[in-house]
Design a protein around this motif. Sequence first.
Motif, PDB file in Angstrom:
ATOM      1  N   PHE A 295      43.842  37.844  42.989  1.00 54.18           N
ATOM      2  CA  PHE A 295      42.358  37.850  43.005  1.00 54.18           C
ATOM      3  C   PHE A 295      41.937  36.576  42.880  1.00 54.18           C
ATOM      4  O   PHE A 295      41.948  35.808  41.898  1.00 54.18           O
ATOM      5  N   ASP A 296      41.271  35.649  44.022  1.00 56.77           N
ATOM      6  CA  ASP A 296      40.894  34.184  44.017  1.00 56.77           C
ATOM      7  C   ASP A 296      39.320  34.522  43.799  1.00 56.77           C
ATOM      8  O   ASP A 296      38.608  34.757  44.735  1.00 56.77           O
ATOM      9  N   ALA A 297      38.649  34.406  42.865  1.00 59.93           N
ATOM     10  CA  ALA A 297      37.128  34.458  42.609  1.00 59.93           C
ATOM     11  C   ALA A 297      36.262  33.549  43.337  1.00 59.93           C
ATOM     12  O   ALA A 297      35.393  33.923  43.586  1.00 59.93           O
ATOM     13  N   ASP A 298      36.977  32.126  43.775  1.00 59.85           N
ATOM     14  CA  ASP A 298      36.195  31.368  44.371  1.00 59.85           C
ATOM     15  C   ASP A 298      35.967  31.638  45.681  1.00 59.85           C
ATOM     16  O   ASP A 298      35.188  31.197  46.629  1.00 59.85           O
ATOM     17  N   ARG A 299      36.814  32.701  46.293  1.00 65.29           N
ATOM     18  CA  ARG A 299      36.635  33.180  47.402  1.00 65.29           C
ATOM     19  C   ARG A 299      35.904  34.353  47.821  1.00 65.29           C
ATOM     20  O   ARG A 299      35.643  34.828  48.777  1.00 65.29           O
ATOM     21  N   CYS A 300      35.504  34.925  46.731  1.00 69.72           N
ATOM     22  CA  CYS A 300      34.926  36.538  46.618  1.00 69.72           C
ATOM     23  C   CYS A 300      33.367  36.287  46.916  1.00 69.72           C
ATOM     24  O   CYS A 300      32.679  35.409  46.266  1.00 69.72           O
ATOM     25  N   VAL A 301      32.694  36.978  47.767  1.00 68.78           N
ATOM     26  CA  VAL A 301      31.331  36.867  48.080  1.00 68.78           C
ATOM     27  C   VAL A 301      30.723  38.326  47.422  1.00 68.78           C
ATOM     28  O   VAL A 301      29.341  38.360  47.901  1.00 68.78           O
ATOM     29  N   ALA A 302      31.516  39.016  46.860  1.00 66.27           N
ATOM     30  CA  ALA A 302      30.834  40.353  46.332  1.00 66.27           C
ATOM     31  C   ALA A 302      30.261  41.291  47.588  1.00 66.27           C
ATOM     32  O   ALA A 302      29.241  41.916  47.184  1.00 66.27           O
ATOM     33  N   CYS A 303      31.200  41.239  48.527  1.00 65.94           N
ATOM     34  CA  CYS A 303      30.633  42.348  49.475  1.00 65.94           C
ATOM     35  C   CYS A 303      31.023  43.750  49.213  1.00 65.94           C
ATOM     36  O   CYS A 303      30.555  44.565  49.682  1.00 65.94           O
ATOM     37  N   ALA A 304      31.985  43.679  48.355  1.00 66.57           N
ATOM     38  CA  ALA A 304      32.631  44.941  47.793  1.00 66.57           C
ATOM     39  C   ALA A 304      33.074  46.053  48.516  1.00 66.57           C
ATOM     40  O   ALA A 304      33.196  47.156  48.448  1.00 66.57           O
TER      41      ALA A 304
END
Length: 371
Positions: A295-304
């Motif tokens: 999991f790369d947090a820099d690319r996560c936008v919390a779309c879920a």
Amino acid sequence: MSIAYPEFRASRCTRYRFRYSACSRCADACPHDAVALTDEGVRIGPARCQNCALCVTACPTDALGSDVLKPVDMLRQAIRHERFAIACAPSGASGDAVVPCLGAVDAGSLAYLAKRRIPVTLHGSVHCQHCAHGARGAAQLASNLDACALLQEVAASVDKPADWIAPQLDEPDAAKPDSPGATPFAAGRRQWFRRLVGRGAAEVAQSFDAPVAAPSTPDKAIRPGPYALPERRELLQIVCTRKDDQPFHVPLHDALPMMALSLRPGCTTCEACFRVCPTGAIQIEESPAHYQLKFDADRCVACAVCLEVCQPRVLDADVAFDARPEQPPRVLLAMAKQRCARCDRHFVSHTPQETCPICRDDEDAFAAIFG
């Protein structure tokens, strides 16, 4: 301000990526019932749309874009000013930049200007109670201001005092949740937490040695598409950067498109989360001997959408997380591969197996046909 209806980018939409997604952020944000939800995304009704751009800001994946709202262009303009004024168009107020609704100015942009110590004044919020965009615009404005204040509080906890200048309303009471024409956003945030971290005890999976039986996501329910990282997410990377490389712990907030994931025991390695992610935040790295889900947090936008697609319900959002950029990807699952005695393929399984799933399916099909 001219009418330019939001453009829909299907491959970025979680409802397009996952046919059964229940995401309704854009429709919930629209004050005019102009957004129709489908299992292929959304449709904007031009007869109802009033060009407020609230749906654009509400979507964390940038599946909706508008020519009348260009946050990056506005920021480029703002950094050339000693102080900057943003005005909402319906109020008739004047400013250095005019936006269709103050609620459409996202939290990341406000935090970026605050961190750069550019005094920002928001003009026209008193008009919310008389505006056609009304309570939803005021609520989204309040949520974005709250998220900006939250980031400033986090910065102040590690840099005392935080050298930020918070944005100001020309009418300070106009966008408070308890003011006339405004709608509290706390309930929406509670719903967000329930959706992300409020798992029931019945959904908790067993250990890897005895994985729980869970239905798999149908292949046709997931549509492929190119990865895209919204500019707002890249902007938050700048906001959360620290010179001393100390942690920047941020709690989940519905106005901040970022999140961190954890994986509990029970993963079936169906890889649905990897296939459905619109930004590439979930990655798979493998060799003939090893398999890793990262999991790369820099690319996560919390779309879920990854949480929705996970059938064993073992993927969770962290209540709080370190939002510093450029951290190495988190390994959610690491396994050694096995080798099929029949076809010589390498495969992944939680339990020792002599043959791979493909060969086992062939054997089952043969037995079903010929007995």
